[in-house]
Design an enzyme around this catalytic site. Structure first.
Site, short mmCIF file in Angstrom:
data_model
loop_
_atom_site.label_atom_id
_atom_site.label_comp_id
_atom_site.label_asym_id
_atom_site.label_seq_id
_atom_site.Cartn_x
_atom_site.Cartn_y
_atom_site.Cartn_z
N ASP A 186 -3.35 2.41 -5.89
CA ASP A 186 -2.10 2.41 -5.12
C ASP A 186 -1.95 1.26 -4.14
O ASP A 186 -1.12 1.33 -3.24
CB ASP A 186 -1.97 3.74 -4.37
CG ASP A 186 -2.80 3.76 -3.10
OD1 ASP A 186 -3.93 3.24 -3.12
OD2 ASP A 186 -2.32 4.28 -2.09
N GLU A 187 -2.70 0.19 -4.31
CA GLU A 187 -2.48 -0.96 -3.43
C GLU A 187 -2.83 -2.25 -4.13
O GLU A 187 -3.66 -2.26 -5.04
CB GLU A 187 -3.28 -0.83 -2.12
CG GLU A 187 -4.76 -0.70 -2.31
CD GLU A 187 -5.52 -0.63 -0.99
OE1 GLU A 187 -5.31 -1.49 -0.13
OE2 GLU A 187 -6.33 0.29 -0.86
N ASP A 247 0.85 -1.19 0.00
CA ASP A 247 0.00 0.00 0.00
C ASP A 247 0.89 1.24 0.00
O ASP A 247 1.74 1.40 0.87
CB ASP A 247 -0.88 -0.02 1.26
CG ASP A 247 -1.91 1.09 1.26
OD1 ASP A 247 -2.22 1.62 0.17
OD2 ASP A 247 -2.40 1.43 2.35
MG LIG Z 1 -2.46 3.95 0.11
#
Ligand SMILES: [Mg+2]
Length: 397
Positions: free
Chosen positions: A107-108, A12
């Protein structure tokens, strides 16, 4: 390296949009940055830098509220193109370690690195390599959780943010001890309503949930949910990444600048593709049961042909034998526009599925193992000294 069971990572990025802005605009570094709508307009915060979070600002909060909490916060509008570019870089890094990646958002992502351990080291080692690659290639930081399942990996990535690495123990007792002190809100799938019900039963931590009376919980939230939450509270989560191994394939293809009829040129290109695919396959820690040939002729008509191995393989020799046989059978005296090679039916072991029935190792699997070791050596030499450092004698002009 000999970790039992599966190994998952949850990666993350830290305050992703805000970190990209701080990277691209040095004057924003160390400052409370809010990405989102300006405070004089109706709209919300998309992301807040860690400096802004100290003031209680978080994503989805109205921008006006954020301004009240931190009057000197710097508001910037989002640059989605830059975030997407960084996201693509990160996803490419993930895929250089394992083909089993499940992005959850820009974003993860979850990564199943079970097969990758053979080549890259244990889970924590792979996590550190990925964190290093992200830092070097994007100048951004990521937090990673390493765990035997996805639920635990997701909880772990959030434990030491920003720029953190959290490894969940693999033993059942230690897993329960790891989860016990966490507030109930950290459980996956516990919404506001359920949370209220759990709190009213005095279940404010995951540890309390581990020890609760299942009957009492069932009557409060229903047996299905109760069952699910109790299992998660004990760290039990058997989900795998969607579309796992058997649907995966690895392939490479090349479109020639101009159509090629010259057989040696086609063969040389095809051999390079086979080696590339072989290296990727071994990097991912898989064995292939099927190989594929793809040819597009100059008139754009396309054929794909495949053949199966008797036992799953990942070594160059076997891939080449099967691949060349396909090419010899199907290459015609006509100009080729595109050539491709791929493998599918990926497995995590080289044992045939009926292996448990075989009491003795057949000569075939013994030969296979020898070829596997040879290919791994080739890969490590290529990695150290460059792709062209090793050539097969048969490739030399
Ligand atoms: Mg994040």
């Amino acid at each position: 390296m000999n970790e039992p069971r599966k190994t998952f990572l949850h990666v993350d990025m830290d305050a992703f949009f805000a970190s990209v802005e701080q990277r691209d605009h040095p004057e924003l570094r160390g400052k409370p940055v809010v990405v989102g709508a300006p405070p004089d307009q109706r709209g919300v915060v998309a992301a807040a830098s860690y400096e802004a979070r100290k003031y209680g600002i978080h994503s989805a909060m109205p921008s006006r509220t954020a301004k009240q909490k931190c009057p000197h916060a710097i508001f910037v509008s989002h640059n989605m193109g830059n975030y997407k570019e960084a996201s693509r870089q990160i996803m490419r890094i993930f895929e250089s370690y394992t083909p089993i990646v499940q992005p959850l958002s820009i974003d993860e992502a979850f990564l199943d690195v079970t097969g990758a351990r053979r080549l890259f080291g244990d889970g924590p080692t792979i996590a550190e390599k990925i964190r290093r690659d992200i830092r070097e290639q994007t100048q951004l930081t990521a937090s990673v959780g390493v765990a035997p399942n996805m639920f635990l990996a997701k909880i772990a990535s959030d434990m030491d943010k920003p720029d953190g690495l959290t490894v969940v123990p693999f033993e059942q007792e230690a897993i329960e001890a790891f989860l016990a002190p966490l507030p109930i809100a950290r459980m996956w799938g516990v919404g506001k309503v359920t949370q209220k019900k759990l709190l009213s039963l005095g279940l404010n931590t995951i540890g309390k949930l581990q020890q609760c009376d299942p009957k009492q919980l069932e009557s409060a939230i229903g047996s299905r949910a109760a069952n699910g939450f109790i299992r998660l509270a004990h760290g039990i989560d058997e989900r795998g990444i969607v579309g796992e191994v058997d649907e995966k394939s690895i392939s490479n293809e090349i479109t020639f600048k101009e159509d090629i009829a010259d057989r040696p040129t086609i063969e040389a290109t095809y051999k390079r593709l086979m080696d590339k695919v072989g290296t990727r396959l071994r990097k991912a820690g898989f064995f292939a049961t099927t190989v594929h040939l793809k040819i597009r002729w100059s008139d754009f008509s396309t054929i794909t042909r495949q053949t199966r191995f008797p036992v799953p393989c990942s070594d160059d020799t076997s891939l080449r034998e099967a691949g060349m046989q396909l090419l010899e059978e199907h290459l015609r005296h006509r100009p080729v526009r595109l050539i491709g090679f791929g493998v599918s039916g990926l497995t995590e072991t080289e044992e045939p599925q009926t292996r448990q029935l075989n009491l003795f190792e057949t000569p075939d699997t013994a030969l296979q193992k020898k070829r596997s070791r040879l290919s791994q050596t080739t890969d490590s030499v290529r990695e150290k000294y460059g792709k062209n450092s090793l050539k097969r004698a048969s490739d030399l002009p």
